[in-house]
Motif scaffolding. Structure first.
Motif, mmCIF file in Angstrom:
data_model
loop_
_atom_site.group_PDB
_atom_site.id
_atom_site.type_symbol
_atom_site.label_atom_id
_atom_site.label_comp_id
_atom_site.label_asym_id
_atom_site.label_seq_id
_atom_site.Cartn_x
_atom_site.Cartn_y
_atom_site.Cartn_z
ATOM 1 N N LEU A 210 24.177 22.090 47.652
ATOM 2 C CA LEU A 210 24.254 21.254 46.325
ATOM 3 C C LEU A 210 24.559 19.874 46.730
ATOM 4 O O LEU A 210 24.801 19.097 45.604
ATOM 5 C CB LEU A 210 26.058 21.699 46.211
ATOM 6 C CG LEU A 210 26.774 22.913 45.825
ATOM 7 C CD1 LEU A 210 28.127 23.180 46.490
ATOM 8 C CD2 LEU A 210 26.380 23.445 45.110
ATOM 9 N N ALA A 211 24.803 19.593 48.195
ATOM 10 C CA ALA A 211 24.753 17.956 48.164
ATOM 11 C C ALA A 211 23.051 17.346 48.183
ATOM 12 O O ALA A 211 22.513 15.939 47.179
ATOM 13 C CB ALA A 211 24.908 17.650 49.720
ATOM 14 N N GLN A 212 22.353 18.142 48.476
ATOM 15 C CA GLN A 212 21.001 17.749 48.019
ATOM 16 C C GLN A 212 20.867 17.671 46.805
ATOM 17 O O GLN A 212 20.108 17.112 46.509
ATOM 18 C CB GLN A 212 19.465 18.448 48.939
ATOM 19 C CG GLN A 212 20.266 18.569 49.976
ATOM 20 C CD GLN A 212 19.091 19.500 50.692
ATOM 21 O OE1 GLN A 212 18.945 21.133 51.137
ATOM 22 N NE2 GLN A 212 18.727 18.950 52.665
ATOM 23 N N SER A 213 20.716 18.290 45.799
ATOM 24 C CA SER A 213 21.078 19.136 44.508
ATOM 25 C C SER A 213 21.499 17.880 43.946
ATOM 26 O O SER A 213 20.863 17.316 42.814
ATOM 27 C CB SER A 213 21.609 20.273 44.070
ATOM 28 O OG SER A 213 21.066 20.112 42.672
ATOM 29 N N SER A 214 22.586 17.294 44.179
ATOM 30 C CA SER A 214 23.624 16.386 43.423
ATOM 31 C C SER A 214 22.141 14.877 43.689
ATOM 32 O O SER A 214 22.786 14.084 42.931
ATOM 33 C CB SER A 214 24.607 16.073 43.984
ATOM 34 O OG SER A 214 25.412 15.096 43.611
ATOM 35 N N VAL A 215 21.841 15.322 44.674
ATOM 36 C CA VAL A 215 21.384 14.021 45.346
ATOM 37 C C VAL A 215 19.901 13.599 44.358
ATOM 38 O O VAL A 215 19.884 12.364 43.371
ATOM 39 C CB VAL A 215 21.141 13.772 47.096
ATOM 40 C CG1 VAL A 215 19.656 12.393 47.047
ATOM 41 C CG2 VAL A 215 22.157 13.618 47.788
ATOM 42 N N ARG A 216 19.427 14.869 44.734
ATOM 43 C CA ARG A 216 17.943 14.721 43.579
ATOM 44 C C ARG A 216 18.941 14.610 42.001
ATOM 45 O O ARG A 216 18.042 13.795 41.214
ATOM 46 C CB ARG A 216 17.299 16.074 43.679
ATOM 47 C CG ARG A 216 17.207 16.406 44.658
ATOM 48 C CD ARG A 216 16.382 15.128 45.863
ATOM 49 N NE ARG A 216 15.704 14.339 45.308
ATOM 50 C CZ ARG A 216 15.047 13.429 45.029
ATOM 51 N NH1 ARG A 216 15.813 12.623 46.968
ATOM 52 N NH2 ARG A 216 14.304 12.177 45.171
ATOM 53 N N ARG A 217 19.702 14.879 41.277
ATOM 54 C CA ARG A 217 20.038 14.863 40.195
ATOM 55 C C ARG A 217 20.089 13.229 39.606
ATOM 56 O O ARG A 217 19.487 12.833 38.750
ATOM 57 C CB ARG A 217 21.295 15.957 40.172
ATOM 58 C CG ARG A 217 21.166 15.602 38.137
ATOM 59 C CD ARG A 217 22.552 16.150 38.378
ATOM 60 N NE ARG A 217 23.617 16.168 36.202
ATOM 61 C CZ ARG A 217 24.313 14.886 36.444
ATOM 62 N NH1 ARG A 217 24.271 14.121 37.523
ATOM 63 N NH2 ARG A 217 24.833 14.815 35.322
ATOM 64 N N GLN B 108 25.153 6.288 42.742
ATOM 65 C CA GLN B 108 25.661 7.713 43.351
ATOM 66 C C GLN B 108 24.845 8.185 43.970
ATOM 67 O O GLN B 108 25.447 9.181 44.681
ATOM 68 C CB GLN B 108 25.813 8.161 41.955
ATOM 69 C CG GLN B 108 26.700 9.825 41.712
ATOM 70 C CD GLN B 108 28.544 9.349 42.532
ATOM 71 O OE1 GLN B 108 28.436 8.571 42.602
ATOM 72 N NE2 GLN B 108 28.453 10.434 42.895
ATOM 73 N N ALA B 109 23.394 8.364 43.737
ATOM 74 C CA ALA B 109 22.599 9.542 44.865
ATOM 75 C C ALA B 109 23.033 8.903 46.370
ATOM 76 O O ALA B 109 23.242 9.394 47.438
ATOM 77 C CB ALA B 109 21.377 8.813 44.345
ATOM 78 N N VAL C 273 18.035 8.982 54.642
ATOM 79 C CA VAL C 273 17.137 8.474 54.873
ATOM 80 C C VAL C 273 16.185 7.857 53.874
ATOM 81 O O VAL C 273 16.034 7.003 53.223
ATOM 82 C CB VAL C 273 16.270 8.145 56.673
ATOM 83 C CG1 VAL C 273 15.313 7.328 56.185
ATOM 84 C CG2 VAL C 273 17.831 7.563 56.939
ATOM 85 N N LYS C 274 15.884 9.043 53.190
ATOM 86 C CA LYS C 274 15.124 9.395 52.349
ATOM 87 C C LYS C 274 15.262 8.523 51.026
ATOM 88 O O LYS C 274 14.182 8.059 50.008
ATOM 89 C CB LYS C 274 14.239 10.547 52.247
ATOM 90 C CG LYS C 274 13.045 10.897 50.929
ATOM 91 C CD LYS C 274 13.117 12.749 51.143
ATOM 92 C CE LYS C 274 11.684 12.896 49.477
ATOM 93 N NZ LYS C 274 11.852 14.240 49.540
ATOM 94 N N VAL C 275 16.499 8.952 50.659
ATOM 95 C CA VAL C 275 16.636 8.251 49.061
ATOM 96 C C VAL C 275 17.142 6.612 49.579
ATOM 97 O O VAL C 275 16.997 6.402 48.770
ATOM 98 C CB VAL C 275 18.442 9.187 48.628
ATOM 99 C CG1 VAL C 275 19.273 8.681 49.533
ATOM 100 C CG2 VAL C 275 18.272 8.718 47.449
#
Length: 405
Positions: free
Chosen positions: A47-54, A63-64, A93-95
């Motif tokens: 869910l966290a990965q999905s929220s970050v990418r969104r 927010q990401a 780190v990637k984001v």
């Protein structure tokens, strides 16, 4: 405005005002006591990965990165699932890099919080397999070093933020004290997948000496001479074998780490901290007097190897002078060369002395064979020579390369 446009505007406003169901579910899981279960932790990760990418996709970069950070910290502190959390740390780190988020002191503090939570979670799992523990230690090192690179690229400090260097120094030293990392089984490491190839630059030797040399180097870059001194105090002094003239074994680790630290500080032109470190070492750690050290360093008949503290002291005094002392610098490095050659990673040591010679005394390193070949081929191809090389010049160059015609 047409009726259709008005409806569309209203729909967009309602959608924006409505709570994100993914984020809502993620927040609920992060406060759920069942987060300690692996399946629940993995759901929170997804869910966290999905929220970050969104958030990245819609351009909501602050927010990401906030979701990535808060979720990582929540997973570490509340679930204790280090293997799950490490995947989200990599996403963080990637984001940060992807969104060109600038490094700030606040982010340095956030990385410190993540590092502390990671260590606590790792140490609390006493039943973890040693091989897995070693793998997770190396994964965290990759995370910290990527963070350091980000702070260098998007921060204001050359070589990376001091706070990041301090964190990496601590982690290297902790790894050197962890048998799961330095044991024979852990040295083999996990098999690398294609996804790991981009991380090859972060791989380090897992020996105790290698890890501790990296630790003091990062402490030096962090300007933490007090930490270096503290670590050196915890190590034993030289044995008779290590002090013997012409010894073939590595030198005393304590003394070798002192030399590595001083060379690192001088290479980045930090004479002040190098002087402080050497002075403190002589007062608080070294048991021999200055007169004894001087006599032993110059006396070749006492059977003792040159001392590292004397080498460092003399090197500092020379670097404080002008370029006219270049011959003295060359003599000192050559005289201490046998000892430097037995230290861990002598090629790295040589690169430090070469950099010091260039910075302080304008001693240019000899051109490499490849550079000479490229220069020769360029001249033969007519680059700046009007269509060819003078035969006499070519013969002289070949002779200099050891292949005289």
């Amino acid at each position: 405005m047409s009726a259709a446009a008005a409806r569309r505007k209203k729909q967009l406003a309602n959608r924006k005002a409505a709570a994100d169901p993914v984020q809502t579910r993620l927040d609920a899981l992060l406060s759920d006591p069942t987060l300690v279960e692996e399946s629940v932790a993995y759901e929170a990760l997804q869910l966290a990965q999905s929220s970050v990418r969104r958030n990245v996709k819609i351009g909501n970069f602050p927010q990401a990165v906030e979701v990535a950070y808060s979720s990582s910290l929540g997973l570490l502190s509340k679930s204790g699932r280090v293997s799950v959390s490490s995947q989200l740390l990599a996403e963080l780190v990637k984001v940060l890099v992807e969104t060109h988020t600038a490094y700030t002191e606040e982010w340095g503090q956030k990385f410190a919080c993540l590092d502390e939570a990671y260590r606590t979670a790792l140490d609390s799992d006493t039943s973890m397999d040693p091989t897995e523990r070693g793998r997770l230690q190396r994964l965290h090192l990759q995370f910290l070093r990527k963070g350091l690179k980000w702070s260098n690229d998007l921060g204001s400090t050359r070589h990376g933020a001091l706070a990041m260097h301090a964190l990496i120094g601590d982690h290297y030293w902790n790894m050197s004290c962890d048998q799961a990392v330095i044991s024979a089984d852990a040295e083999k490491g996990p098999a690398k997948s294609s996804a790991d190839t981009e991380d090859d630059e972060f791989d380090e030797e897992d020996s105790e000496a290698g890890l501790r040399n990296e630790a003091v180097t990062h402490y030096a870059l962090a300007e933490k001479t007090s930490l270096i001194l503290e670590k050196l105090k915890s190590l034993p002094g030289p044995t008779d074998e290590e002090s013997k003239l012409g010894h073939t074994c590595p030198p005393c680790q304590r003394d070798a780490l002192l030399t590595r630290s001083v060379l690192s500080l001088l290479a980045i032109e930090n004479l002040k901290d190098a002087t402080t470190l050497v002075s403190s070492f002589a007062k608080e750690i070294e048991t021999r007097t200055a007169d004894e050290l001087k006599k032993s360093y110059l006396d070749k008949t006492d059977g003792k190897a040159p001392s590292h503290i004397m080498f460092c002291s003399m090197l500092l005094r020379i670097c404080e002078k002008d370029v006219k002392t270049a011959p003295l610098f060359t003599w000192l490095v050559r005289n201490f060369g046998a000892e430097l050659g037995t230290m861990h990673n002598p090629e790295k040591i040589k690169s430090y002395t070469t950099k010091i010679g260039k910075v302080y005394f304008d001693i240019q390193p000899p051109p490499s064979m490849m550079a000479m070949m490229e220069n020769m081929m360029g001249m033969m191809g007519g680059g700046g020579m009007g269509g060819g090389m003078n035969p006499a010049m070519m013969q002289n160059m070949m002779a200099a390369m050891g292949g005289g015609m």
